[in-house]
Design a protein around this motif. Structure first.
Motif, PDB file in Angstrom:
ATOM      1  N   GLN A 150       0.826  -1.214   0.000  1.00  0.00           N
ATOM      2  CA  GLN A 150       0.000   0.000   0.000  1.00  0.00           C
ATOM      3  C   GLN A 150       0.858   1.259   0.000  1.00  0.00           C
ATOM      4  O   GLN A 150       0.511   2.255  -0.620  1.00  0.00           O
ATOM      5  N   LYS A 222      -5.869  -8.348 -14.123  1.00  0.00           N
ATOM      6  CA  LYS A 222      -6.345  -9.620 -13.576  1.00  0.00           C
ATOM      7  C   LYS A 222      -5.213 -10.336 -12.838  1.00  0.00           C
ATOM      8  O   LYS A 222      -5.421 -10.892 -11.749  1.00  0.00           O
ATOM      9  N   ALA A 223      -4.033 -10.320 -13.443  1.00  0.00           N
ATOM     10  CA  ALA A 223      -2.889 -10.981 -12.804  1.00  0.00           C
ATOM     11  C   ALA A 223      -2.549 -10.318 -11.466  1.00  0.00           C
ATOM     12  O   ALA A 223      -2.280 -10.996 -10.467  1.00  0.00           O
ATOM     13  N   LEU A 224      -2.575  -8.974 -11.439  1.00  0.00           N
ATOM     14  CA  LEU A 224      -2.263  -8.261 -10.194  1.00  0.00           C
ATOM     15  C   LEU A 224      -3.282  -8.578  -9.109  1.00  0.00           C
ATOM     16  O   LEU A 224      -2.929  -8.769  -7.935  1.00  0.00           O
ATOM     17  N   LEU A 226      -5.037 -11.292  -8.807  1.00  0.00           N
ATOM     18  CA  LEU A 226      -4.796 -12.655  -8.332  1.00  0.00           C
ATOM     19  C   LEU A 226      -3.576 -12.706  -7.427  1.00  0.00           C
ATOM     20  O   LEU A 226      -3.573 -13.421  -6.421  1.00  0.00           O
ATOM     21  N   ALA A 227      -2.534 -11.937  -7.795  1.00  0.00           N
ATOM     22  CA  ALA A 227      -1.324 -11.930  -6.968  1.00  0.00           C
ATOM     23  C   ALA A 227      -1.649 -11.408  -5.569  1.00  0.00           C
ATOM     24  O   ALA A 227      -1.163 -11.931  -4.563  1.00  0.00           O
ATOM     25  N   ARG A 228      -2.489 -10.382  -5.498  1.00  0.00           N
ATOM     26  CA  ARG A 228      -2.889  -9.843  -4.192  1.00  0.00           C
ATOM     27  C   ARG A 228      -3.681 -10.878  -3.407  1.00  0.00           C
ATOM     28  O   ARG A 228      -3.513 -11.013  -2.187  1.00  0.00           O
ATOM     29  N   ARG A 229      -4.519 -11.600  -4.114  1.00  0.00           N
ATOM     30  CA  ARG A 229      -5.329 -12.612  -3.454  1.00  0.00           C
ATOM     31  C   ARG A 229      -4.432 -13.717  -2.894  1.00  0.00           C
ATOM     32  O   ARG A 229      -4.624 -14.167  -1.756  1.00  0.00           O
ATOM     33  N   ALA A 230      -3.449 -14.122  -3.696  1.00  0.00           N
ATOM     34  CA  ALA A 230      -2.536 -15.173  -3.235  1.00  0.00           C
ATOM     35  C   ALA A 230      -1.778 -14.700  -2.005  1.00  0.00           C
ATOM     36  O   ALA A 230      -1.586 -15.463  -1.048  1.00  0.00           O
ATOM     37  N   ALA A 232      -2.756 -12.459   0.192  1.00  0.00           N
ATOM     38  CA  ALA A 232      -3.665 -12.416   1.340  1.00  0.00           C
ATOM     39  C   ALA A 232      -3.899 -13.816   1.894  1.00  0.00           C
ATOM     40  O   ALA A 232      -3.931 -14.024   3.119  1.00  0.00           O
ATOM     41  N   MET A 233      -4.026 -14.790   0.997  1.00  0.00           N
ATOM     42  CA  MET A 233      -4.237 -16.163   1.450  1.00  0.00           C
ATOM     43  C   MET A 233      -3.009 -16.677   2.192  1.00  0.00           C
ATOM     44  O   MET A 233      -3.128 -17.337   3.231  1.00  0.00           O
ATOM     45  N   ALA A 234      -1.823 -16.360   1.666  1.00  0.00           N
ATOM     46  CA  ALA A 234      -0.595 -16.821   2.323  1.00  0.00           C
ATOM     47  C   ALA A 234      -0.461 -16.195   3.703  1.00  0.00           C
ATOM     48  O   ALA A 234      -0.080 -16.851   4.673  1.00  0.00           O
TER      49      ALA A 234
ATOM     50  N   TRP B  38       2.100 -14.493 -17.052  1.00  0.00           N
ATOM     51  CA  TRP B  38       1.997 -14.048 -15.657  1.00  0.00           C
ATOM     52  C   TRP B  38       0.602 -14.362 -15.109  1.00  0.00           C
ATOM     53  O   TRP B  38       0.438 -14.922 -14.019  1.00  0.00           O
ATOM     54  N   LEU B  39      -0.431 -14.026 -15.909  1.00  0.00           N
ATOM     55  CA  LEU B  39      -1.811 -14.294 -15.478  1.00  0.00           C
ATOM     56  C   LEU B  39      -2.024 -15.789 -15.252  1.00  0.00           C
ATOM     57  O   LEU B  39      -2.591 -16.202 -14.228  1.00  0.00           O
ATOM     58  N   GLU B  42      -0.387 -16.890 -11.992  1.00  0.00           N
ATOM     59  CA  GLU B  42      -1.126 -16.457 -10.805  1.00  0.00           C
ATOM     60  C   GLU B  42      -2.394 -17.288 -10.633  1.00  0.00           C
ATOM     61  O   GLU B  42      -2.760 -17.650  -9.517  1.00  0.00           O
ATOM     62  N   VAL B  46      -3.119 -19.483  -7.298  1.00  0.00           N
ATOM     63  CA  VAL B  46      -4.308 -19.308  -6.448  1.00  0.00           C
ATOM     64  C   VAL B  46      -5.112 -20.602  -6.384  1.00  0.00           C
ATOM     65  O   VAL B  46      -5.576 -21.015  -5.316  1.00  0.00           O
ATOM     66  N   MET B  49      -3.432 -23.023  -4.027  1.00  0.00           N
ATOM     67  CA  MET B  49      -3.608 -22.681  -2.614  1.00  0.00           C
ATOM     68  C   MET B  49      -5.017 -23.021  -2.147  1.00  0.00           C
ATOM     69  O   MET B  49      -5.210 -23.476  -1.018  1.00  0.00           O
ATOM     70  N   ARG B  56      -9.428 -22.218   3.510  1.00  0.00           N
ATOM     71  CA  ARG B  56      -8.750 -20.932   3.387  1.00  0.00           C
ATOM     72  C   ARG B  56      -9.592 -19.927   2.602  1.00  0.00           C
ATOM     73  O   ARG B  56      -9.392 -18.727   2.680  1.00  0.00           O
ATOM     74  N   ALA B  60      -9.597 -15.885   2.977  1.00  0.00           N
ATOM     75  CA  ALA B  60      -9.353 -14.946   1.881  1.00  0.00           C
ATOM     76  C   ALA B  60     -10.558 -14.028   1.700  1.00  0.00           C
ATOM     77  O   ALA B  60     -10.410 -12.844   1.455  1.00  0.00           O
ATOM     78  N   GLU B  68      -9.645  -5.909  -1.895  1.00  0.00           N
ATOM     79  CA  GLU B  68      -8.491  -6.103  -2.747  1.00  0.00           C
ATOM     80  C   GLU B  68      -8.123  -7.559  -2.963  1.00  0.00           C
ATOM     81  O   GLU B  68      -7.226  -7.845  -3.751  1.00  0.00           O
ATOM     82  N   THR B  69      -8.790  -8.477  -2.279  1.00  0.00           N
ATOM     83  CA  THR B  69      -8.322  -9.836  -2.423  1.00  0.00           C
ATOM     84  C   THR B  69      -9.297 -10.735  -3.168  1.00  0.00           C
ATOM     85  O   THR B  69      -8.876 -11.671  -3.803  1.00  0.00           O
ATOM     86  N   ALA B  70     -10.569 -10.439  -3.113  1.00  0.00           N
ATOM     87  CA  ALA B  70     -11.526 -11.336  -3.736  1.00  0.00           C
ATOM     88  C   ALA B  70     -11.471 -11.181  -5.253  1.00  0.00           C
ATOM     89  O   ALA B  70     -11.040 -10.163  -5.761  1.00  0.00           O
TER      90      ALA B  70
END
Lengths: 253, 71
Positions: A150, A222-224, A226-230, A232-234, B38-39, B42, B46, B49, B56, B60, B68-70
């Protein structure tokens, strides 16, 4: 519309539906533009065949500015209105803008050598576009420079907004200073100033680049997300697995 | 054949015109491929995981309150 997109699930659905159209439109426009630019359009009476560099260089330069305006607007959206997708959009677009700026600089060099007799001059137009390229690089570096994403996106967004002063400098550099670069000559107040046989490939290429920009930015957004989601999950996993270890250590560390 | 050679020569500017178009193709195609790859990566990460620990998903989802995560 922009408010409705705040929901990432809705954004993903819409992006998934829009992306193929943008990508195919881009391929079609760029393909047609290539054919017109290389095979149909005439050689210039002064520049000969070297004028064909224009069909890449000028649309790339336009895109460099359009993409920067996009990054700056999205950054403002993130800083001021806190739209959840705004910083994501800015971060997705910055590398694409940097790529167009790089393409503009190198093709300008390839055009400058035969026409001006030099690869590079430190004049106002060329230097201000080089500054634009460094602004993009700075933006990308700042987003990755902090442990806390952030903070990185805020810092980068502020840089993007400060860098906006460079946009009119680029646009008007050819009028304000004596430069080797020619002034705007595609569109004048009186309308298009070049022949349709040259205008069409130019506009088609610009449209193709714009659609390409849209498609790639959507993929990267979309990739970004998903990366944020991963991430957050981690982090949720770490907190659950070892709640004690997640506590800050002793005060005199 | 002569016409082809003439086309490739670009009135002796071939050494400047063709690198322009080749560089544009390399940059644009390369960036598109990199973005797509990259997509995919990711998406795979996901999915892995989520499959590893289905509960999990709830964790999430609680993060999605910050928007920002969903997905």
């Amino acid at each position: 519309m922009i408010q409705r997109l705040a929901n990432p699930a809705r954004f993903n659905r819409l992006a998934g539906r829009t992306m193929p159209w943008l990508a195919w439109g881009a391929a079609l426009c760029i393909g047609a533009a290539l054919w017109l630019a290389l095979a149909v359009s005439p050689a210039d009476y002064q520049q000969g065949e070297a004028v064909r560099i224009m069909y890449v260089h000028v649309p790339a330069a336009w895109m460099a500015l359009v993409a920067y305006a996009f990054v700056a607007l999205a950054s403002a959206g993130g800083l001021v209105w806190k739209h959840p997708l705004a910083h994501v959009a800015a971060q997705a677009a910055a590398p694409v803008g940097a790529a167009f700026t790089f393409l503009c600089l190198v093709t300008g060099s390839l055009w400058g050598k035969p026409m001006w007799g030099t690869w590079w001059v430190w004049d106002a137009r060329l230097t201000s576009v080089l500054v634009l390229f460094f602004l993009y690089l700075g933006f990308i570096a700042l987003t990755a420079a902090f442990d806390e994403p952030q903070r990185g996106e805020r810092a980068a967004a502020i840089l993007a907004l400060v860098g906006v002063v460079n946009v009119p400098v680029i646009k008007f550099s050819v009028d304000w200073w004596n430069t080797l670069h020619q002034p705007a000559s595609v569109m004048k107040m009186s309308g298009p100033a070049i022949h349709p046989s040259m205008l069409w490939p130019l506009l088609l290429m610009a449209l193709g680049f714009t659609l390409y920009f849209g498609a790639v930015v959507l993929v990267r957004m979309k990739a970004l997300l998903l990366a944020r989601r991963a991430r957050a999950m981690a982090m949720a996993q770490v907190h659950r697995a070892a709640p004690a270890a997640a506590e800050p250590g002793s005060a005199h560390g | 054949m002569d016409r082809m050679a003439e086309f490739l020569a670009m009135g002796n500017y071939g050494g400047y015109v063709w690198p322009t178009y080749i560089l544009a193709a390399v940059i644009l195609v390369g960036l598109a491929i990199q973005s797509r790859r990259w997509l995919r990566n990711e998406e795979r990460a996901v999915r892995a995981m989520e499959a590893e620990a289905p509960h999990r998903r709830a964790a999430a989802a609680s993060g999605s309150a910050r928007g920002e995560t969903a997905r």
